[in-house]
Design a protein around this motif. Structure first.
Motif, PDB file in Angstrom:
ATOM      1  N   GLN A  21     -39.868 -76.124  57.442  1.00 20.24           N
ATOM      2  CA  GLN A  21     -39.710 -75.605  58.797  1.00 20.24           C
ATOM      3  C   GLN A  21     -40.749 -74.515  59.056  1.00 20.24           C
ATOM      4  O   GLN A  21     -41.099 -73.748  58.161  1.00 20.24           O
ATOM      5  CB  GLN A  21     -38.308 -75.009  58.978  1.00 20.24           C
ATOM      6  N   GLU A  22     -41.221 -74.450  60.279  1.00 21.52           N
ATOM      7  CA  GLU A  22     -42.088 -73.342  60.667  1.00 21.52           C
ATOM      8  C   GLU A  22     -41.278 -72.057  60.661  1.00 21.52           C
ATOM      9  O   GLU A  22     -40.095 -72.049  61.006  1.00 21.52           O
ATOM     10  CB  GLU A  22     -42.653 -73.583  62.071  1.00 21.52           C
ATOM     11  N   SER A  23     -41.900 -70.953  60.252  1.00 24.68           N
ATOM     12  CA  SER A  23     -41.220 -69.657  60.303  1.00 24.68           C
ATOM     13  C   SER A  23     -40.761 -69.381  61.732  1.00 24.68           C
ATOM     14  O   SER A  23     -41.566 -69.384  62.668  1.00 24.68           O
ATOM     15  CB  SER A  23     -42.167 -68.539  59.849  1.00 24.68           C
ATOM     16  N   GLN A  24     -39.461 -69.150  61.905  1.00 28.83           N
ATOM     17  CA  GLN A  24     -38.926 -68.950  63.251  1.00 28.83           C
ATOM     18  C   GLN A  24     -39.333 -67.618  63.855  1.00 28.83           C
ATOM     19  O   GLN A  24     -39.388 -67.474  65.077  1.00 28.83           O
ATOM     20  CB  GLN A  24     -37.403 -69.093  63.230  1.00 28.83           C
ATOM     21  N   THR A  25     -39.599 -66.620  63.006  1.00 24.32           N
ATOM     22  CA  THR A  25     -40.098 -65.357  63.555  1.00 24.32           C
ATOM     23  C   THR A  25     -41.474 -65.565  64.168  1.00 24.32           C
ATOM     24  O   THR A  25     -41.779 -65.064  65.257  1.00 24.32           O
ATOM     25  CB  THR A  25     -40.172 -64.281  62.464  1.00 24.32           C
ATOM     26  N   ILE A  26     -42.314 -66.347  63.481  1.00 24.27           N
ATOM     27  CA  ILE A  26     -43.651 -66.625  64.002  1.00 24.27           C
ATOM     28  C   ILE A  26     -43.572 -67.545  65.214  1.00 24.27           C
ATOM     29  O   ILE A  26     -44.304 -67.376  66.198  1.00 24.27           O
ATOM     30  CB  ILE A  26     -44.521 -67.239  62.888  1.00 24.27           C
ATOM     31  N   ALA A  27     -42.644 -68.509  65.185  1.00 25.40           N
ATOM     32  CA  ALA A  27     -42.497 -69.440  66.306  1.00 25.40           C
ATOM     33  C   ALA A  27     -42.079 -68.706  67.583  1.00 25.40           C
ATOM     34  O   ALA A  27     -42.611 -68.972  68.667  1.00 25.40           O
ATOM     35  CB  ALA A  27     -41.478 -70.512  65.958  1.00 25.40           C
ATOM     36  N   MET A  28     -41.125 -67.775  67.466  1.00 29.15           N
ATOM     37  CA  MET A  28     -40.689 -67.053  68.659  1.00 29.15           C
ATOM     38  C   MET A  28     -41.780 -66.111  69.156  1.00 29.15           C
ATOM     39  O   MET A  28     -41.980 -65.960  70.373  1.00 29.15           O
ATOM     40  CB  MET A  28     -39.411 -66.265  68.358  1.00 29.15           C
ATOM     41  N   ALA A  29     -42.507 -65.500  68.236  1.00 21.28           N
ATOM     42  CA  ALA A  29     -43.616 -64.641  68.652  1.00 21.28           C
ATOM     43  C   ALA A  29     -44.664 -65.449  69.402  1.00 21.28           C
ATOM     44  O   ALA A  29     -45.277 -64.978  70.365  1.00 21.28           O
ATOM     45  CB  ALA A  29     -44.229 -63.960  67.430  1.00 21.28           C
ATOM     46  N   LYS A  30     -44.870 -66.695  68.971  1.00 24.70           N
ATOM     47  CA  LYS A  30     -45.828 -67.579  69.637  1.00 24.70           C
ATOM     48  C   LYS A  30     -45.379 -67.869  71.075  1.00 24.70           C
ATOM     49  O   LYS A  30     -46.176 -67.832  72.023  1.00 24.70           O
ATOM     50  CB  LYS A  30     -45.963 -68.884  68.853  1.00 24.70           C
ATOM     51  N   LYS A  31     -44.072 -68.157  71.245  1.00 25.74           N
ATOM     52  CA  LYS A  31     -43.551 -68.407  72.597  1.00 25.74           C
ATOM     53  C   LYS A  31     -43.696 -67.175  73.482  1.00 25.74           C
ATOM     54  O   LYS A  31     -44.021 -67.270  74.671  1.00 25.74           O
ATOM     55  CB  LYS A  31     -42.081 -68.831  72.516  1.00 25.74           C
ATOM     56  N   ALA A  32     -43.450 -66.005  72.883  1.00 22.63           N
ATOM     57  CA  ALA A  32     -43.588 -64.762  73.656  1.00 22.63           C
ATOM     58  C   ALA A  32     -45.030 -64.570  74.112  1.00 22.63           C
ATOM     59  O   ALA A  32     -45.291 -64.188  75.261  1.00 22.63           O
ATOM     60  CB  ALA A  32     -43.126 -63.576  72.807  1.00 22.63           C
ATOM     61  N   ARG A  33     -45.980 -64.852  73.213  1.00 25.96           N
ATOM     62  CA  ARG A  33     -47.387 -64.691  73.578  1.00 25.96           C
ATOM     63  C   ARG A  33     -47.791 -65.670  74.675  1.00 25.96           C
ATOM     64  O   ARG A  33     -48.617 -65.348  75.535  1.00 25.96           O
ATOM     65  CB  ARG A  33     -48.280 -64.878  72.343  1.00 25.96           C
ATOM     66  N   GLU A  34     -47.206 -66.871  74.674  1.00 26.88           N
ATOM     67  CA  GLU A  34     -47.512 -67.847  75.725  1.00 26.88           C
ATOM     68  C   GLU A  34     -47.084 -67.329  77.092  1.00 26.88           C
ATOM     69  O   GLU A  34     -47.807 -67.489  78.085  1.00 26.88           O
ATOM     70  CB  GLU A  34     -46.816 -69.173  75.414  1.00 26.88           C
ATOM     71  N   LEU A  35     -45.911 -66.705  77.163  1.00 21.33           N
ATOM     72  CA  LEU A  35     -45.459 -66.128  78.431  1.00 21.33           C
ATOM     73  C   LEU A  35     -46.323 -64.942  78.833  1.00 21.33           C
ATOM     74  O   LEU A  35     -46.658 -64.765  80.004  1.00 21.33           O
ATOM     75  CB  LEU A  35     -43.999 -65.703  78.331  1.00 21.33           C
ATOM     76  N   MET A  36     -46.679 -64.130  77.838  1.00 22.60           N
ATOM     77  CA  MET A  36     -47.515 -62.962  78.133  1.00 22.60           C
ATOM     78  C   MET A  36     -48.879 -63.396  78.665  1.00 22.60           C
ATOM     79  O   MET A  36     -49.454 -62.737  79.537  1.00 22.60           O
ATOM     80  CB  MET A  36     -47.659 -62.104  76.880  1.00 22.60           C
ATOM     81  N   ALA A  37     -49.393 -64.520  78.153  1.00 20.62           N
ATOM     82  CA  ALA A  37     -50.684 -65.026  78.620  1.00 20.62           C
ATOM     83  C   ALA A  37     -50.627 -65.438  80.086  1.00 20.62           C
ATOM     84  O   ALA A  37     -51.656 -65.497  80.762  1.00 20.62           O
ATOM     85  CB  ALA A  37     -51.124 -66.209  77.757  1.00 20.62           C
ATOM     86  N   LYS A  38     -49.413 -65.716  80.586  1.00 19.21           N
ATOM     87  CA  LYS A  38     -49.225 -66.066  81.998  1.00 19.21           C
ATOM     88  C   LYS A  38     -48.999 -64.829  82.866  1.00 19.21           C
ATOM     89  O   LYS A  38     -48.707 -64.948  84.060  1.00 19.21           O
ATOM     90  CB  LYS A  38     -48.031 -67.004  82.147  1.00 19.21           C
TER      91      LYS A  38
END
Length: 407
Positions: A21-38
């Motif tokens: 499994q992908e690290s969920q801490t890293i996965a959620m941080a990735k989703k947060a960065r995607e929103l921040m990029a918007k």
């Protein structure tokens, strides 16, 4: 020639990577960065990273190291003077007598943990993991083809596993025990009495080793930190892992280490020699300076973490349905949020689990947190308190407001 339109599918990948499994801490941080990029103002409480800068004296030591020519390959287990300094630290602060040959410096404490698991576990071996646990423990065991036996501590006991619970879980296939104290994600800290009882169980099972993750050692709000290896009768059964990322705000430097009996240290060195070789030269010189500089900067950061813990606890206690013990260390709050399961969002979606709630809070409150299932506790969510006071206040104002919208 036209570019191939073939795409890589999971069938081309190894079974081990597909099972991981992908690290969920890293996965959620990735989703947060995607929103921040918007352009969305997201408060990211998903990552376990100090918001402090690495102390100036450590950064200066790295600059000097570059000027002095520390730019070549390093010994696989680390520079000798750094390993000696780590041994001195362990004796001075933890009452653990080790020589440099007992120490292996790695590219972060995560690699030290992985080295130990890969060096000890065969296919089918059982690894007892105290839960809630750090997200990577289970994946490391899976990669080594071991079997994870999750042992969940009771919320009423600050999520700490007892010696009796441990003894009941041991089988002839048990090879290793893994735990952290202070704990990521709960912030729980095992007392001397609790670890003494656990040590007695381990002593009765000399075939078992224990991987003690002490990366949050300095971030302790209750005073005494106790290392399991301090109990002399089991010292050779314990592998102590620590590092510089949390106590010295050196996350990006990637320096960790383990201390163990010579045979285990040599095995971990062998494993590391085939994966990464020695840790970054300049980062090692910075780590040496950190140890030589003492704990003053770490203690200043801990005072801030304690204040932030108290700030967040006061806010969490105003949220109906959140149940959390008071963390004794680290920089997380880990509430049981199951009271919100089954409720409906304004869009008509049902909150079925903590993952749904974490995603709702990200999209509605614009606060990033991590699903507790990643830590072996599916009723919980982890919030990092390693953020500025004003960010923490605003985050929980948003969270409370968003939760009030659930039907």
């Amino acid at each position: 020639m036209a570019a191939s339109t073939a795409t890589l599918t999971p069938s081309f990948l190894s079974d081990r990577i597909n099972a991981m499994q992908e690290s969920q801490t890293i996965a959620m941080a990735k989703k947060a960065r995607e929103l921040m990029a918007k352009g969305i103002d997201v408060i990211n409480l998903s990552f376990g990273e100090p918001d402090f800068e690495t102390p100036q004296y450590i950064r200066e030591a790295a600059k000097v190291a570059m000027d002095q020519g520390f730019t070549k390959y390093t010994p696989v287990p680390g520079y000798l003077d750094l390993r000696q300094a780590i041994a001195d630290k362990l004796l001075r602060e933890n009452q653990l007598a080790y020589k440099p040959e007992n120490i292996v410096v790695s590219t972060g404490a995560k690699q030290a943990l992985a080295n130990a698991v890969m060096s000890l576990i065969n296919a089918g071996d059982e690894v007892i993991v105290f839960a809630p646990y750090w997200v990577s423990y289970e994946e490391m065991v899976r990669l080594a083809e071991g079997t994870t036996v999750t042992l969940m501590g009771a919320l009423e006991n600050d999520y700490k596993v007892t010696a009796a619970e441990l003894e009941a879980a041991i089988t002839p296939r048990t090879k290793l025990i893994m735990y952290s104290s202070p704990c990521n994600p709960t912030g729980s800290v095992f007392s001397r009495e609790e670890l003494a009882a656990i040590a007695a169980v381990v002593a009765r099972n000399p075939q078992i080793h224990v991987l003690a993750d002490e990366i949050y050692e300095y971030i302790n709000f209750v005073g005494e930190h106790v290392s399991l290896a301090q109990f002399a009768e089991i010292k050779d059964q314990v592998i102590t892992v620590n590092g510089f990322s949390k106590g010295y705000a050196m996350t990006g430097w990637r320096v960790g280490y383990l201390a163990a009996r010579p045979e285990i240290a040599a095995a971990c060195e062998k494993m590391q020699s085939q994966i990464t070789s020695g840790t970054c030269s300049v980062a090692q010189r910075a780590a040496l300076a950190a140890l030589q500089g003492g704990r003053t900067s770490a203690d200043e950061m801990v005072a801030a973490y304690r204040r932030r813990r108290d700030l967040v606890l006061a806010q969490v206690q105003q949220i109906p349905g959140f149940k959390t013990p008071t963390p004794s260390g680290a920089f997380y709050i880990f509430p049981d949020v199951s009271a919100y399961f089954g409720r409906r969002t304004p869009a008509g979606e049902t909150i079925g689990n903590a993952g749904d709630l974490a995603l709702y809070l990200l999209n509605e409150a614009h606060v990033a947190a991590v699903d507790g299932a990643a830590f072996g506790a599916p009723n919980c969510i982890r919030f990092s308190t390693a953020a500025a006071d004003e960010k923490l206040r605003e985050a929980f104002v948003r969270i409370k407001a968003s939760l009030e919208k659930l039907g």
